[in-house]
Design a protein around this motif. Sequence first.
Motif, PDB file in Angstrom:
ATOM      1  N   LYS A 180       0.827  -1.211   0.000  1.00  0.00           N
ATOM      2  CA  LYS A 180       0.000   0.000   0.000  1.00  0.00           C
ATOM      3  C   LYS A 180       0.863   1.264   0.000  1.00  0.00           C
ATOM      4  O   LYS A 180       0.450   2.303  -0.526  1.00  0.00           O
ATOM      5  CB  LYS A 180      -0.933   0.017   1.213  1.00  0.00           C
ATOM      6  N   ARG A 181       2.048   1.165   0.588  1.00  0.00           N
ATOM      7  CA  ARG A 181       2.943   2.323   0.643  1.00  0.00           C
ATOM      8  C   ARG A 181       3.788   2.443  -0.620  1.00  0.00           C
ATOM      9  O   ARG A 181       4.675   3.286  -0.702  1.00  0.00           O
ATOM     10  CB  ARG A 181       3.845   2.233   1.873  1.00  0.00           C
ATOM     11  N   GLN A 220      -8.205   0.077  -1.280  1.00  0.00           N
ATOM     12  CA  GLN A 220      -9.539  -0.121  -0.722  1.00  0.00           C
ATOM     13  C   GLN A 220      -9.630  -1.362   0.168  1.00  0.00           C
ATOM     14  O   GLN A 220     -10.660  -1.604   0.794  1.00  0.00           O
ATOM     15  CB  GLN A 220     -10.575  -0.238  -1.849  1.00  0.00           C
ATOM     16  N   PHE A 221      -8.548  -2.168   0.196  1.00  0.00           N
ATOM     17  CA  PHE A 221      -8.576  -3.379   1.031  1.00  0.00           C
ATOM     18  C   PHE A 221      -8.425  -2.977   2.487  1.00  0.00           C
ATOM     19  O   PHE A 221      -7.420  -2.379   2.883  1.00  0.00           O
ATOM     20  CB  PHE A 221      -7.456  -4.332   0.624  1.00  0.00           C
ATOM     21  N   ARG A 222      -9.430  -3.291   3.302  1.00  0.00           N
ATOM     22  CA  ARG A 222      -9.462  -2.862   4.706  1.00  0.00           C
ATOM     23  C   ARG A 222      -9.123  -3.982   5.685  1.00  0.00           C
ATOM     24  O   ARG A 222      -9.153  -3.762   6.891  1.00  0.00           O
ATOM     25  CB  ARG A 222     -10.856  -2.295   5.045  1.00  0.00           C
ATOM     26  N   TYR A 228      -3.995  -5.096  -7.426  1.00  0.00           N
ATOM     27  CA  TYR A 228      -3.019  -4.049  -7.134  1.00  0.00           C
ATOM     28  C   TYR A 228      -3.675  -2.668  -7.165  1.00  0.00           C
ATOM     29  O   TYR A 228      -3.439  -1.833  -6.283  1.00  0.00           O
ATOM     30  CB  TYR A 228      -1.867  -4.114  -8.135  1.00  0.00           C
ATOM     31  N   ARG A 229      -4.521  -2.468  -8.173  1.00  0.00           N
ATOM     32  CA  ARG A 229      -5.199  -1.183  -8.296  1.00  0.00           C
ATOM     33  C   ARG A 229      -6.193  -0.956  -7.160  1.00  0.00           C
ATOM     34  O   ARG A 229      -6.402   0.178  -6.722  1.00  0.00           O
ATOM     35  CB  ARG A 229      -5.935  -1.111  -9.645  1.00  0.00           C
ATOM     36  N   ALA A 245      -5.503 -14.753 -14.641  1.00  0.00           N
ATOM     37  CA  ALA A 245      -4.749 -14.615 -13.393  1.00  0.00           C
ATOM     38  C   ALA A 245      -3.978 -13.300 -13.377  1.00  0.00           C
ATOM     39  O   ALA A 245      -3.964 -12.586 -12.364  1.00  0.00           O
ATOM     40  CB  ALA A 245      -3.786 -15.794 -13.222  1.00  0.00           C
ATOM     41  N   GLN A 246      -3.344 -12.970 -14.503  1.00  0.00           N
ATOM     42  CA  GLN A 246      -2.605 -11.712 -14.580  1.00  0.00           C
ATOM     43  C   GLN A 246      -3.533 -10.517 -14.380  1.00  0.00           C
ATOM     44  O   GLN A 246      -3.212  -9.576 -13.638  1.00  0.00           O
ATOM     45  CB  GLN A 246      -1.898 -11.603 -15.938  1.00  0.00           C
ATOM     46  N   GLU A 247      -4.686 -10.569 -15.023  1.00  0.00           N
ATOM     47  CA  GLU A 247      -5.662  -9.487 -14.881  1.00  0.00           C
ATOM     48  C   GLU A 247      -6.167  -9.402 -13.447  1.00  0.00           C
ATOM     49  O   GLU A 247      -6.405  -8.296 -12.919  1.00  0.00           O
ATOM     50  CB  GLU A 247      -6.832  -9.707 -15.845  1.00  0.00           C
ATOM     51  N   THR A 248      -6.302 -10.548 -12.798  1.00  0.00           N
ATOM     52  CA  THR A 248      -6.731 -10.573 -11.393  1.00  0.00           C
ATOM     53  C   THR A 248      -5.754  -9.801 -10.519  1.00  0.00           C
ATOM     54  O   THR A 248      -6.158  -8.968  -9.694  1.00  0.00           O
ATOM     55  CB  THR A 248      -6.832 -12.027 -10.892  1.00  0.00           C
ATOM     56  N   PHE A 249      -4.469 -10.067 -10.690  1.00  0.00           N
ATOM     57  CA  PHE A 249      -3.466  -9.400  -9.849  1.00  0.00           C
ATOM     58  C   PHE A 249      -3.336  -7.915 -10.199  1.00  0.00           C
ATOM     59  O   PHE A 249      -3.071  -7.092  -9.305  1.00  0.00           O
ATOM     60  CB  PHE A 249      -2.120 -10.110  -9.974  1.00  0.00           C
TER      61      PHE A 249
END
Length: 201
Positions: free
Chosen positions: A14-15, A63-65, A58-59, A50-54
């Motif tokens: 995240k950083r 928003q991941f809490r 990442y984007r 799978a690539q699109e998933t990652f």
Amino acid sequence: MTTDADAPLIDRAKRGDQRAFEMLVVKYQRRIERLIGRMVRDADLVADIAQETFIRAYRALPQFRGESAFYTWLYRIAVNTAKKTLVEAKRDPIVTESALGARGDEDETSRVEHELSHSETPEAVLASKEIAATVNAAIEALSEDLRQAITLREIEGLSYEEIAEVMRCPIGTVRSRIFRAREAIAERLRPLLDTRHGERW
């Protein structure tokens, strides 16, 4: 908020620490590819999805809490990405022959195959293959919701709570779907295993 072993890497990613996110990719890439491989027939699409998933993960990472485990969150992105790709390609999700996880590593074998792997006689091997094929056909015949639920539970080993998060439905619905999927699979297996009515694999 749940305790997640991936939290330190997530915080670093995240950083802006790309190396930290790459470590998360390395950790989960095979599991994500296996999950996707059970949703699509075209093996060539698995790596792309799978690539699109990652990339999406990442984007969306800011928003991941941490309200769910990272891999649960990642699975949800993978499932949604696979569905989107299949819709765009006008293809239906189909479980492939690899649905039982036989890709070389013992930890990737299905429970059915694992239980049968201890007997190596030709008859046992033949029976194992026949049962595996029957289970695969039974899973393939399930509706998408039932197939996804049983895959996440029996093959990926997610808890009912995690499956409810991935599928975005009440835990009671998850239990119902898994029960119905097991019943459908057991019905296909009964002639082979000569099980009594009401028993499930």
